[in-house]
Design an enzyme around this catalytic site. Structure first.
Site, PDB file in Angstrom:
ATOM      1  N   ARG A  83     -28.319  10.600  10.717  1.00 10.78           N
ATOM      2  CA  ARG A  83     -26.924  10.931  11.727  1.00 10.78           C
ATOM      3  C   ARG A  83     -26.030  10.513  11.948  1.00 10.78           C
ATOM      4  NH1 ARG A  83     -32.063   9.165  14.371  1.00 10.78           N
ATOM      5  NH2 ARG A  83     -33.311  10.667  15.743  1.00 10.78           N
ATOM      6  N   LYS A 102     -32.201   5.327  16.934  1.00 12.17           N
ATOM      7  CA  LYS A 102     -32.429   5.989  18.526  1.00 12.17           C
ATOM      8  C   LYS A 102     -33.327   5.224  18.380  1.00 12.17           C
ATOM      9  CE  LYS A 102     -30.409  10.390  19.517  1.00 12.17           C
ATOM     10  NZ  LYS A 102     -30.561  11.326  19.840  1.00 12.17           N
ATOM     11  N   ARG A 155     -26.864  17.077   8.515  1.00  9.74           N
ATOM     12  CA  ARG A 155     -28.729  15.995   8.983  1.00  9.74           C
ATOM     13  C   ARG A 155     -29.312  17.741   9.500  1.00  9.74           C
ATOM     14  NH1 ARG A 155     -32.019  12.451  11.547  1.00  9.74           N
ATOM     15  NH2 ARG A 155     -32.744  12.862  13.828  1.00  9.74           N
ATOM     16  N   HIS A 209     -37.198  11.615  13.630  1.00  4.55           N
ATOM     17  CA  HIS A 209     -37.670  12.261  14.920  1.00  4.55           C
ATOM     18  C   HIS A 209     -38.938  10.975  15.847  1.00  4.55           C
ATOM     19  CE1 HIS A 209     -35.765  15.947  13.706  1.00  4.55           C
ATOM     20  NE2 HIS A 209     -34.945  15.460  14.461  1.00  4.55           N
ATOM     21  N   TYR A 229     -37.307  23.261  12.832  1.00  5.91           N
ATOM     22  CA  TYR A 229     -36.490  23.893  11.888  1.00  5.91           C
ATOM     23  C   TYR A 229     -37.971  24.338  11.219  1.00  5.91           C
ATOM     24  CZ  TYR A 229     -33.564  19.990  12.733  1.00  5.91           C
ATOM     25  OH  TYR A 229     -32.446  19.676  12.823  1.00  5.91           O
TER      26      TYR A 229
END
Length: 297
Positions: A147, A170, A246, A269, A278
């Protein structure tokens, strides 16, 4: 307690107690300031009703906000009112019954191989800002799937060697990311320039990898500006969003047969369903290729 007082206390809780990132706290703050605009900063929270909150959501819809933006607003309001109820600021929680809106199904934007090569070679070709830094930045974004905030926060001490590093994603979750040989070559060239810049700016020192020409750490806004310069009218004339690197990384990995669980790990993730977007994208690519190539399509 008034709405503005609750908001300030809640934001402090998110930062100091839960340890959420600065970007996450800013996101909460922006959504909760919207709530104050729709209602009133001085409104007593015990007088806020479910109907008040539904009218706020309706206002966002009238402003043509996306489903994702509306759902983020709802999530922020829900979380703050749960906090208020937990710490006895409220007896009845008006946000409990708020329902999210249906999301539009959009496939992530990604770049073709030619487009990736074009943007990664743009610093060499156009020489707009700082060639070695910008080339290194683009190649590291593409080869790692990081990111923009993860690349911006990357420090020299985060590198295990020049071909891999540990980043904080995150929720401050750490993971190891990898860089291609081409990215490592550009990194080594950039590090020589970086050392020179920092030695010239004797008053400033930083451990952050990416800096500006004053020797200060780049901001996420600075990275967006750099990319906009190279993908704008002075560069490729094909606008590129930082997150497209990304998306392209994930699409490339899955298209070339990488296991989806490994790609999930490399992207950081928390849910496999996020990575599965994806796989839909690569299916679309297969159909498009088939329709173009098969004589009876």
């Amino acid at each position: 307690m008034k709405l503005n007082e609750l908001t300030d206390e809640f934001l402090l809780y998110l930062s100091a107690v839960r340890g959420l990132s600065e970007n996450t706290c800013i996101g909460y703050k922006n959504d909760l300031l919207q709530l104050q605009i729709f209602l009133s900063p001085e409104m007593e929270i015990h007088s806020i009703t479910k109907e008040n909150l539904l009218l706020c959501i309706g206002q966002l819809s009238k402003q043509n906000k996306s489903s994702a933006s509306i759902n983020r607003f709802i999530a922020a309001v829900r979380t703050m009112f749960l906090y208020a109820a937990k710490f006895n600021h409220l007896s009845n929680n008006p946000a409990l019954e708020l329902k999210t809106v249906k999301l539009e199904k959009k496939l992530p934007n990604f770049m073709t191989k030619a487009e990736v090569n074009e943007i990664c070679n743009a610093p060499e070709k156009n020489k707009l800002l700082w060639k070695t830094r910008d080339e290194c930045l683009f190649k590291m974004l593409y080869s790692s799937g990081c990111r923009i905030s993860e690349i911006r926060n990357l420090k020299m001490t985060d590198f295990l060697n020049n071909s891999s590093a540990v980043v904080s994603g995150k929720g401050n979750k750490q993971r190891r990311v990898f860089f291609s040989e081409d990215a490592v070559k550009s990194l080594n060239e950039y590090l020589c320039d970086r050392k020179k810049i920092l030695s010239e700016k004797a008053s400033s020192f930083t451990d952050y990898l990416f800096i500006n020409q004053k020797g200060q750490p780049l901001t996420t806004g600075g990275i967006r500006f750099i990319l906009s310069k190279y993908s704008g009218v002075e560069g490729t004339k094909h606008h590129v969003n930082p997150h497209a690197f990304r998306h392209t990384f994930a699409t490339t990995m899955l298209s070339n047969g990488a296991d989806i669980r490994l790609v999930q790990e490399m992207l950081g993730h928390s849910s496999i369903s996020t990575t599965q977007r994806y796989t839909h994208l690569t299916t679309e690519q297969l159909i498009e290729t088939y329709n173009k190539a098969h004589p009876h399509s």
